[in-house]
Design a protein around this motif. Sequence first.
Motif, PDB file in Angstrom:
ATOM      1  N   LYS A 102       0.844  -1.195   0.000  1.00  0.00           N
ATOM      2  CA  LYS A 102       0.000   0.000   0.000  1.00  0.00           C
ATOM      3  C   LYS A 102       0.883   1.249   0.000  1.00  0.00           C
ATOM      4  N   LEU A 103       0.261   2.355  -0.366  1.00  0.00           N
ATOM      5  CA  LEU A 103       0.988   3.614  -0.522  1.00  0.00           C
ATOM      6  C   LEU A 103       0.915   4.467   0.736  1.00  0.00           C
ATOM      7  N   ILE A 104       1.985   5.163   0.999  1.00  0.00           N
ATOM      8  CA  ILE A 104       2.022   6.221   2.003  1.00  0.00           C
ATOM      9  C   ILE A 104       2.346   7.511   1.259  1.00  0.00           C
ATOM     10  N   ILE A 105       1.414   8.447   1.297  1.00  0.00           N
ATOM     11  CA  ILE A 105       1.568   9.706   0.560  1.00  0.00           C
ATOM     12  C   ILE A 105       1.865  10.808   1.571  1.00  0.00           C
ATOM     13  N   ALA A 106       3.027  11.428   1.460  1.00  0.00           N
ATOM     14  CA  ALA A 106       3.497  12.378   2.476  1.00  0.00           C
ATOM     15  C   ALA A 106       3.950  13.683   1.836  1.00  0.00           C
ATOM     16  N   PHE A 107       3.958  14.737   2.642  1.00  0.00           N
ATOM     17  CA  PHE A 107       4.543  15.996   2.191  1.00  0.00           C
ATOM     18  C   PHE A 107       5.990  15.767   1.808  1.00  0.00           C
ATOM     19  N   GLU A 108       6.442  16.422   0.745  1.00  0.00           N
ATOM     20  CA  GLU A 108       7.855  16.388   0.373  1.00  0.00           C
ATOM     21  C   GLU A 108       8.571  17.475   1.162  1.00  0.00           C
ATOM     22  N   ALA A 109       9.456  17.079   2.059  1.00  0.00           N
ATOM     23  CA  ALA A 109      10.092  18.026   2.979  1.00  0.00           C
ATOM     24  C   ALA A 109      10.929  19.071   2.268  1.00  0.00           C
ATOM     25  N   SER A 110      11.528  18.717   1.122  1.00  0.00           N
ATOM     26  CA  SER A 110      12.427  19.655   0.441  1.00  0.00           C
ATOM     27  C   SER A 110      11.715  20.512  -0.579  1.00  0.00           C
ATOM     28  N   ALA A 111      10.429  20.221  -0.825  1.00  0.00           N
ATOM     29  CA  ALA A 111       9.675  21.017  -1.793  1.00  0.00           C
ATOM     30  C   ALA A 111       8.935  22.119  -1.065  1.00  0.00           C
ATOM     31  N   PHE A 112       8.361  23.026  -1.837  1.00  0.00           N
ATOM     32  CA  PHE A 112       7.641  24.154  -1.274  1.00  0.00           C
ATOM     33  C   PHE A 112       6.241  24.183  -1.861  1.00  0.00           C
ATOM     34  N   SER A 113       5.270  24.521  -1.031  1.00  0.00           N
ATOM     35  CA  SER A 113       3.909  24.647  -1.508  1.00  0.00           C
ATOM     36  C   SER A 113       3.752  25.963  -2.236  1.00  0.00           C
ATOM     37  N   PRO A 114       2.685  26.144  -3.072  1.00  0.00           N
ATOM     38  CA  PRO A 114       2.529  27.335  -3.880  1.00  0.00           C
ATOM     39  C   PRO A 114       2.376  28.627  -3.118  1.00  0.00           C
ATOM     40  N   ASN A 115       2.084  28.563  -1.802  1.00  0.00           N
ATOM     41  CA  ASN A 115       1.987  29.818  -1.061  1.00  0.00           C
ATOM     42  C   ASN A 115       3.339  30.319  -0.597  1.00  0.00           C
ATOM     43  N   GLY A 116       4.423  29.616  -1.034  1.00  0.00           N
ATOM     44  CA  GLY A 116       5.761  30.080  -0.738  1.00  0.00           C
ATOM     45  C   GLY A 116       6.329  29.559   0.551  1.00  0.00           C
ATOM     46  N   LYS A 117       5.524  28.795   1.329  1.00  0.00           N
ATOM     47  CA  LYS A 117       6.013  28.243   2.582  1.00  0.00           C
ATOM     48  C   LYS A 117       6.393  26.795   2.375  1.00  0.00           C
ATOM     49  N   GLU A 118       7.210  26.284   3.277  1.00  0.00           N
ATOM     50  CA  GLU A 118       7.565  24.878   3.189  1.00  0.00           C
ATOM     51  C   GLU A 118       6.330  24.030   3.414  1.00  0.00           C
ATOM     52  N   ALA A 119       6.246  22.941   2.634  1.00  0.00           N
ATOM     53  CA  ALA A 119       5.112  22.051   2.756  1.00  0.00           C
ATOM     54  C   ALA A 119       4.977  21.550   4.187  1.00  0.00           C
ATOM     55  N   GLY A 120       3.733  21.604   4.658  1.00  0.00           N
ATOM     56  CA  GLY A 120       3.485  21.116   6.009  1.00  0.00           C
ATOM     57  C   GLY A 120       3.486  22.205   7.063  1.00  0.00           C
TER      58      GLY A 120
END
Length: 239
Positions: free
Chosen positions: A220-238
């Motif tokens: 089964k899959l575990i879908i998680a925030f990518e720690a090194s990526a950034f969300s579109p609002n300019g903040k780190e994901a999460g």
Amino acid sequence: MNRKRQMVISLSAALLSGLLVYGVYLLQLRHIRLEETEEIVVPRQFVPAGTILDKGMLTVASIPRGSLDQDMIRRVEDAEGMQTFAPLGGGEPLLGWKISRFPLLPREGEATFQIPREYVKSVSNGLRAGDWASVFVSSELGPSRRLYPEPVVVAAVKTAANMELENPDRSGLQSLVEGDEEQLYASRRDANGSIDSVNLNLTEAQWLALDSACKDGSAKLIIAFEASAFSPNGKEAGQ
């Protein structure tokens, strides 16, 4: 005395004439150099994937005209506000395929796949459309592993009723009908609710890898925030 004055005048005239010729030469040389180079947009320094670009991150650089690629961005204004799909090196040409204003939409070669519920073991709380996610496989037959080396874009998150998690004050359907892509994006980013299913933007190869890993029920899959990526609002994901 007159002869000396004439010599001085002649030498001065010759010197001025030489300076004039040299000045014209420099202007012509500069003009030729300008004709042989083109200005393109480049990042001032390394930019991670998923970052929203602003003017302070970008500058222009000159390259030989023969090296100009049609996909290179020529104006800083054209890149401002875009989100990066790939990391950008400092000083490297900014290419159009690496940025997008609406990252919810699948890129060329991608499609949006709704991940079957029976394939999913867990989804990070707070995951929203436009975020970058890491996909892991938890298997009963072997060790857990990361399914893709790179993060993928979350296209949508849905409730148990298969309804889009979006801003209740303005539905995504209304924005879609009106052709307002910016408002459609914003309404999905402002979503708040319980996640039941997730849509991911994947290539054909990525989907086939995911389906092959999970279709027999042993993983089964575990879908998680990518720690090194950034969300579109300019903040780190999460955050």
